[in-house]
Design an enzyme around this catalytic site. Structure first.
Site, mmCIF file in Angstrom:
data_model
loop_
_atom_site.group_PDB
_atom_site.id
_atom_site.type_symbol
_atom_site.label_atom_id
_atom_site.label_comp_id
_atom_site.label_asym_id
_atom_site.label_seq_id
_atom_site.Cartn_x
_atom_site.Cartn_y
_atom_site.Cartn_z
ATOM 1 N N LYS A 53 -2.398 -22.641 -2.870
ATOM 2 C CA LYS A 53 -1.387 -21.704 -3.283
ATOM 3 C C LYS A 53 0.199 -21.936 -2.902
ATOM 4 O O LYS A 53 0.954 -21.852 -3.739
ATOM 5 C CB LYS A 53 -1.807 -20.265 -2.746
ATOM 6 N N GLN A 97 -5.038 -13.491 2.636
ATOM 7 C CA GLN A 97 -6.129 -14.455 2.162
ATOM 8 C C GLN A 97 -7.425 -13.714 2.732
ATOM 9 O O GLN A 97 -7.721 -13.406 3.859
ATOM 10 C CB GLN A 97 -6.162 -15.853 2.546
ATOM 11 N N ASP A 120 -1.830 -9.789 -5.277
ATOM 12 C CA ASP A 120 -3.085 -9.779 -5.563
ATOM 13 C C ASP A 120 -3.491 -8.809 -6.424
ATOM 14 O O ASP A 120 -4.654 -8.771 -7.077
ATOM 15 C CB ASP A 120 -4.242 -9.759 -4.422
#
Ligand code: NAP
Length: 283
Positions: A53, A97, A120
Site C-alpha cells: 500500500k 491494518q 477503508d
C-alpha cells in the site's frame, strides 16, 4: 466460447495513472495528498499488504506514512495515535491494518477514525452513507469490483446479481453497491439452501467466500459475468479464487482471473479513496 478476461492489473494501472494526474493537479495548487497507514504487531501477511500500500502511494505521488507499532501497544495508545492523525491536516486518509492483536477492540478503533478520513470505508457512519445512497468512502474491494463491471460494459440496471458471501468488508457493501445501480440482488451465504439455484438465474455473480472451486460451470448461466474475489492457496501453494476458472470461462461472457483480478483493483481503490478525500478537503 471463451469468456472475455477482465484484466485487473491493466485496469488498476490505468486507475493509478488517473490518481497520479489528480495528485499532481492538487500539487500544482500547493496541496499534498496524504495517507497514514498504521500497523500493529508483526503479522507477516499484514506487513506485506502494508508495504504494498505504501509503495502504491509513492508511485502516484501520495505522501504515505507508516506507523509500525509493537504488538503489545495498548488500545489507549492506538486511539491516541488515531486522534493525532485525525487532527493532522496533511493526512486525508487513515488506514489501520486489520486484524489487530486480540487485546485491541477493532470496532472501537475503526469508530475512532474520523469518518472523513476513513480510507477503508469501514466506519459505521460511512456504512450508513452507503446504505442511504450518499456514499463518501466505499470499501475498496467491492468498489474495485464495480469498476471492473463498468469496464466490462455490464448492464446493471435490472440485472439479476448474486453475491456469495455476506461479510462487512466485501459481501454486504458489494450487494449495496449493485443495488444502487439498479440490480436485483440476492446475497447467499453458508446457510443458503440451494446456492446453485440462485447462481443459475444470475446475470452477474460475485463470489467472495474463500473456498476453492465453490462456483462450478454448471452453476453459471451462459453469458453471465463472473467476478472472483476469493483468495485461496491451492494444494500446490498457488493463489486461486473461489471459481473453477478453466470450466466457468467456457460458459461466462466475462470473468476475472486470480491472481490478476480483484486483488490489484483493491489496492488501486485505496488510492482512489485517498485522492477523493484530498479533493474533498481542498473543496
Ligand atoms: P469472510 O468474512 O470469511 O466471509 C466469507 C463469507 O462466505 C461468509 O459470509 C460465509 O457465510 C460465506 N460462505 C462460507 N461458506 C460458504 C458456502 N459454502 N456457500 C456460500 N457462502 C459461504 O471472508 P471475506 O473477508 O468476505 O473474504 C472472502 C474471500 O475474499 C476470502 O477468500 C478473502 O481472502 C478474499 N478477499 C479478497 C480480497 C481481494 O482484494 N482480492 C479482498 C478481501 C477479501 P456466513 O456469513 O454464513 O458464515
Amino acid at each position: 466460447m471463451s469468456a472475455k478476461l477482465i484484466d485487473g492489473n491493466a485496469l488498476a494501472a490505468s486507475i493509478r495513472n488517473d490518481v497520479g494526474r489528480r495528485v499532481r493537479r492538487l500539487a500544482d495548487l500547493g496541496l499534498t495528498t496524504g495517507l497514514a497507514v498504521v500497523l500493529v504487531g508483526d503479522d507477516p501477511a499484514s506487513a506485506v499488504y502494508v508495504r504494498n500500500k505504501v509503495k502504491d502511494c509513492h508511485e502516484v505521488g501520495i505522501v504515505s506514512t507508516l506507523d509500525r507499532l509493537p504488538a503489545q501497544t495498548t488500545e489507549a495508545a492506538l486511539l491516541a495515535r488515531i486522534a493525532q492523525l485525525n487532527a493532522d491536516p496533511a493526512v486525508h486518509g487513515i488506514l489501520v491494518q486489520l486484524p489487530l492483536p486480540r487485546h485491541i477492540d477493532s470496532h472501537r478503533v475503526i469508530e475512532a477514525i474520523s469518518p472523513a478520513k476513513d480510507a477503508d470505508g469501514f466506519h459505521v457512519s460511512n456504512v450508513g452513507m452507503l446504505v442511504t445512497g450518499q456514499a463518501l468512502f466505499r470499501p475498496c474491494t467491492p468498489y474495485g469490483v464495480m469498476k471492473m463491471l463498468e469496464h466490462a460494459g455490464a448492464h446493471l440496471d435490472g440485472a439479476e446479481a448474486v453475491v456469495i458471501g455476506r461479510s462487512n468488508i466485501v459481501g454486504k457493501p458489494q450487494a449495496l453497491m449493485l443495488l444502487a445501480e439498479g440490480a436485483t440482488v440476492t446475497i447467499c451465504h453458508s446457510r443458503t439452501r440451494d446456492l446453485a439455484a440462485h447462481t443459475r438465474r444470475a446475470d452477474i455473480i460475485v463470489a467472495a467466500v474463500g473456498r476453492i472451486g465453490l462456483v462450478t460451470a454448471d452453476m453459471v448461466k451462459p453469458g453471465a459475468i463472473v467476478i472472483d474475489v476469493g483468495m485461496n492457496r491451492g494444494a500446490d501453494g498457488k493463489l486461486c479464487g473461489d471459481v473453477d476458472f478453466a470450466a466457468v470461462r467456457e460458459v461466462a461472457s466475462a470473468i476475472t482471473p486470480v491472481p490478476g483480478g480483484v486483488g490489484p483493483m483493491t489496492r488501486a481503490m485505496l488510492l482512489v479513496n485517498t485522492i477523493e478525500a484530498a479533493e474533498r478537503a481542498a473543496g
